[in-house]
Scaffold this motif. Sequence first.
Motif, PDB file in Angstrom:
ATOM      1  N   PHE A   1      11.062 -13.630  20.148  1.00  0.00           N
ATOM      2  CA  PHE A   1      11.298 -13.384  18.735  1.00  0.00           C
ATOM      3  C   PHE A   1      10.214 -12.493  18.152  1.00  0.00           C
ATOM      4  CE2 PHE A   1      13.182 -17.469  19.700  1.00  0.00           C
ATOM      5  CZ  PHE A   1      14.403 -17.437  19.051  1.00  0.00           C
ATOM      6  N   CYS A   2      10.622 -11.495  17.427  1.00  0.00           N
ATOM      7  CA  CYS A   2       9.696 -10.683  16.661  1.00  0.00           C
ATOM      8  C   CYS A   2       9.413 -11.374  15.332  1.00  0.00           C
ATOM      9  CB  CYS A   2      10.302  -9.293  16.417  1.00  0.00           C
ATOM     10  SG  CYS A   2       9.250  -8.151  15.482  1.00  0.00           S
ATOM     11  N   TYR A   3       8.169 -11.298  14.885  1.00  0.00           N
ATOM     12  CA  TYR A   3       7.849 -11.861  13.578  1.00  0.00           C
ATOM     13  C   TYR A   3       6.903 -10.949  12.822  1.00  0.00           C
ATOM     14  CZ  TYR A   3       2.962 -13.379  13.860  1.00  0.00           C
ATOM     15  OH  TYR A   3       1.586 -13.411  13.897  1.00  0.00           O
ATOM     16  N   ALA A   4       6.892 -11.119  11.522  1.00  0.00           N
ATOM     17  CA  ALA A   4       5.985 -10.374  10.671  1.00  0.00           C
ATOM     18  C   ALA A   4       5.531 -11.262   9.529  1.00  0.00           C
ATOM     19  CB  ALA A   4       6.654  -9.115  10.130  1.00  0.00           C
ATOM     20  N   VAL A   5       4.273 -11.151   9.182  1.00  0.00           N
ATOM     21  CA  VAL A   5       3.744 -11.820   8.001  1.00  0.00           C
ATOM     22  C   VAL A   5       3.863 -10.854   6.841  1.00  0.00           C
ATOM     23  CG1 VAL A   5       1.756 -12.901   6.925  1.00  0.00           C
ATOM     24  CG2 VAL A   5       2.159 -13.187   9.383  1.00  0.00           C
ATOM     25  N   VAL A   6       4.598 -11.267   5.834  1.00  0.00           N
ATOM     26  CA  VAL A   6       4.862 -10.423   4.681  1.00  0.00           C
ATOM     27  C   VAL A   6       4.130 -10.989   3.477  1.00  0.00           C
ATOM     28  CG1 VAL A   6       6.630  -9.394   3.211  1.00  0.00           C
ATOM     29  CG2 VAL A   6       7.130  -9.866   5.623  1.00  0.00           C
ATOM     30  N   TRP A   7       3.235 -10.196   2.927  1.00  0.00           N
ATOM     31  CA  TRP A   7       2.477 -10.624   1.761  1.00  0.00           C
ATOM     32  C   TRP A   7       3.217 -10.261   0.483  1.00  0.00           C
ATOM     33  CZ3 TRP A   7      -1.456 -13.860   1.197  1.00  0.00           C
ATOM     34  CH2 TRP A   7      -2.188 -14.190   2.345  1.00  0.00           C
ATOM     35  N   GLU A   8       3.468 -11.277  -0.330  1.00  0.00           N
ATOM     36  CA  GLU A   8       4.125 -11.099  -1.623  1.00  0.00           C
ATOM     37  C   GLU A   8       3.076 -11.289  -2.714  1.00  0.00           C
ATOM     38  OE1 GLU A   8       8.607 -12.607  -0.424  1.00  0.00           O
ATOM     39  OE2 GLU A   8       7.288 -13.936  -1.578  1.00  0.00           O
ATOM     40  N   VAL A   9       2.637 -10.173  -3.262  1.00  0.00           N
ATOM     41  CA  VAL A   9       1.556 -10.202  -4.240  1.00  0.00           C
ATOM     42  C   VAL A   9       1.929 -11.026  -5.464  1.00  0.00           C
ATOM     43  CG1 VAL A   9       0.074  -8.809  -5.711  1.00  0.00           C
ATOM     44  CG2 VAL A   9       0.690  -7.988  -3.429  1.00  0.00           C
ATOM     45  N   VAL A  10       3.185 -10.938  -5.874  1.00  0.00           N
ATOM     46  CA  VAL A  10       3.615 -11.647  -7.074  1.00  0.00           C
ATOM     47  C   VAL A  10       3.474 -13.152  -6.895  1.00  0.00           C
ATOM     48  CG1 VAL A  10       6.038 -11.733  -6.358  1.00  0.00           C
ATOM     49  CG2 VAL A  10       5.445 -11.846  -8.786  1.00  0.00           C
ATOM     50  N   HIS A  11       3.596 -13.639  -5.667  1.00  0.00           N
ATOM     51  CA  HIS A  11       3.443 -15.061  -5.382  1.00  0.00           C
ATOM     52  C   HIS A  11       2.073 -15.394  -4.807  1.00  0.00           C
ATOM     53  CE1 HIS A  11       7.639 -15.604  -6.255  1.00  0.00           C
ATOM     54  NE2 HIS A  11       8.004 -14.802  -5.275  1.00  0.00           N
ATOM     55  N   GLY A  12       1.314 -14.390  -4.428  1.00  0.00           N
ATOM     56  CA  GLY A  12      -0.008 -14.606  -3.863  1.00  0.00           C
ATOM     57  C   GLY A  12       0.018 -15.340  -2.548  1.00  0.00           C
ATOM     58  N   THR A  13       1.013 -15.066  -1.729  1.00  0.00           N
ATOM     59  CA  THR A  13       1.148 -15.775  -0.468  1.00  0.00           C
ATOM     60  C   THR A  13       1.780 -14.878   0.591  1.00  0.00           C
ATOM     61  OG1 THR A  13       2.005 -17.798   0.565  1.00  0.00           O
ATOM     62  CG2 THR A  13       3.427 -16.672  -1.011  1.00  0.00           C
ATOM     63  N   GLY A  14       1.572 -15.245   1.835  1.00  0.00           N
ATOM     64  CA  GLY A  14       2.203 -14.562   2.946  1.00  0.00           C
ATOM     65  C   GLY A  14       3.208 -15.474   3.619  1.00  0.00           C
ATOM     66  N   VAL A  15       4.364 -14.932   3.941  1.00  0.00           N
ATOM     67  CA  VAL A  15       5.410 -15.706   4.587  1.00  0.00           C
ATOM     68  C   VAL A  15       5.853 -14.991   5.851  1.00  0.00           C
ATOM     69  CG1 VAL A  15       6.196 -16.726   2.436  1.00  0.00           C
ATOM     70  CG2 VAL A  15       7.239 -14.610   3.242  1.00  0.00           C
ATOM     71  N   ASN A  16       6.371 -15.766   6.793  1.00  0.00           N
ATOM     72  CA  ASN A  16       6.836 -15.204   8.053  1.00  0.00           C
ATOM     73  C   ASN A  16       8.287 -14.763   7.969  1.00  0.00           C
ATOM     74  OD1 ASN A  16       4.391 -15.616   9.280  1.00  0.00           O
ATOM     75  ND2 ASN A  16       5.067 -17.299  10.597  1.00  0.00           N
ATOM     76  N   SER A  17       8.556 -13.591   8.499  1.00  0.00           N
ATOM     77  CA  SER A  17       9.914 -13.127   8.716  1.00  0.00           C
ATOM     78  C   SER A  17      10.175 -13.100  10.209  1.00  0.00           C
ATOM     79  CB  SER A  17      10.127 -11.732   8.110  1.00  0.00           C
ATOM     80  OG  SER A  17      10.033 -11.763   6.702  1.00  0.00           O
ATOM     81  N   TRP A  18      11.401 -13.408  10.606  1.00  0.00           N
ATOM     82  CA  TRP A  18      11.747 -13.538  12.016  1.00  0.00           C
ATOM     83  C   TRP A  18      12.967 -12.713  12.372  1.00  0.00           C
ATOM     84  CZ3 TRP A  18       8.565 -16.216  15.201  1.00  0.00           C
ATOM     85  CH2 TRP A  18       7.680 -17.129  14.613  1.00  0.00           C
ATOM     86  N   GLY A  19      12.925 -12.139  13.570  1.00  0.00           N
ATOM     87  CA  GLY A  19      14.108 -11.540  14.128  1.00  0.00           C
ATOM     88  C   GLY A  19      14.983 -12.603  14.753  1.00  0.00           C
ATOM     89  N   LYS A  20      16.139 -12.197  15.237  1.00  0.00           N
ATOM     90  CA  LYS A  20      17.082 -13.143  15.835  1.00  0.00           C
ATOM     91  C   LYS A  20      16.781 -13.438  17.294  1.00  0.00           C
ATOM     92  CE  LYS A  20      20.918 -12.029  12.743  1.00  0.00           C
ATOM     93  NZ  LYS A  20      22.325 -11.559  12.650  1.00  0.00           N
ATOM     94  N   GLY A  21      15.930 -12.650  17.916  1.00  0.00           N
ATOM     95  CA  GLY A  21      15.518 -12.896  19.278  1.00  0.00           C
ATOM     96  C   GLY A  21      16.244 -12.037  20.294  1.00  0.00           C
ATOM     97  N   THR A  22      15.594 -11.833  21.427  1.00  0.00           N
ATOM     98  CA  THR A  22      16.191 -11.141  22.554  1.00  0.00           C
ATOM     99  C   THR A  22      15.840 -11.916  23.820  1.00  0.00           C
ATOM    100  OG1 THR A  22      16.410  -8.993  23.688  1.00  0.00           O
ATOM    101  CG2 THR A  22      14.219  -9.577  22.870  1.00  0.00           C
ATOM    102  N   LEU A  23      16.815 -12.091  24.686  1.00  0.00           N
ATOM    103  CA  LEU A  23      16.651 -12.945  25.855  1.00  0.00           C
ATOM    104  C   LEU A  23      16.046 -12.180  27.017  1.00  0.00           C
ATOM    105  CD1 LEU A  23      17.139 -15.662  27.301  1.00  0.00           C
ATOM    106  CD2 LEU A  23      19.432 -14.832  27.870  1.00  0.00           C
TER     107      LEU A  23
END
Length: 121
Positions: free
Chosen positions: A94-116
């Motif tokens: 799975f690919c992932y990215a930490v996305v920083w949302e300045v308006v919320h002052g937090t970082g959240v993870n985004s995920w791909g669907k995966g590759t086998l």
Amino acid sequence: QVQLVESGGGVVQPGGSLKLSCAASGATEQISSMGWYRQSPGKEREAVAIITQGGRTNYKRSVMGRFTISRDDVKNTISLQMNNLKLEDTGVYFCYAVVWEVVHGTGVNSWGKGTLVTVSS
């Protein structure tokens, strides 16, 4: 906000090589760290390799010296070059990215669907 799409999975024999790619779209300028996780049969999803916005990398111990993560911020992609693959490398990556949302002052993870990735003799 950020979409991640993996590619490059497949079936390979032990000792072989494979390269995974992940393309990010959307609010890519808000991405900080990116990386790859995998879920092997019967195991929880675990981090394999991560790379920060500054290019610092961290690897799962069992893949050190065999896997290389890279990042292209112009194309908004990351890659995972996997060499000398072993049976235990089998799993959904799975690919992932930490996305920083300045308006919320937090970082959240985004995920791909995966590759086998299947390593089999």
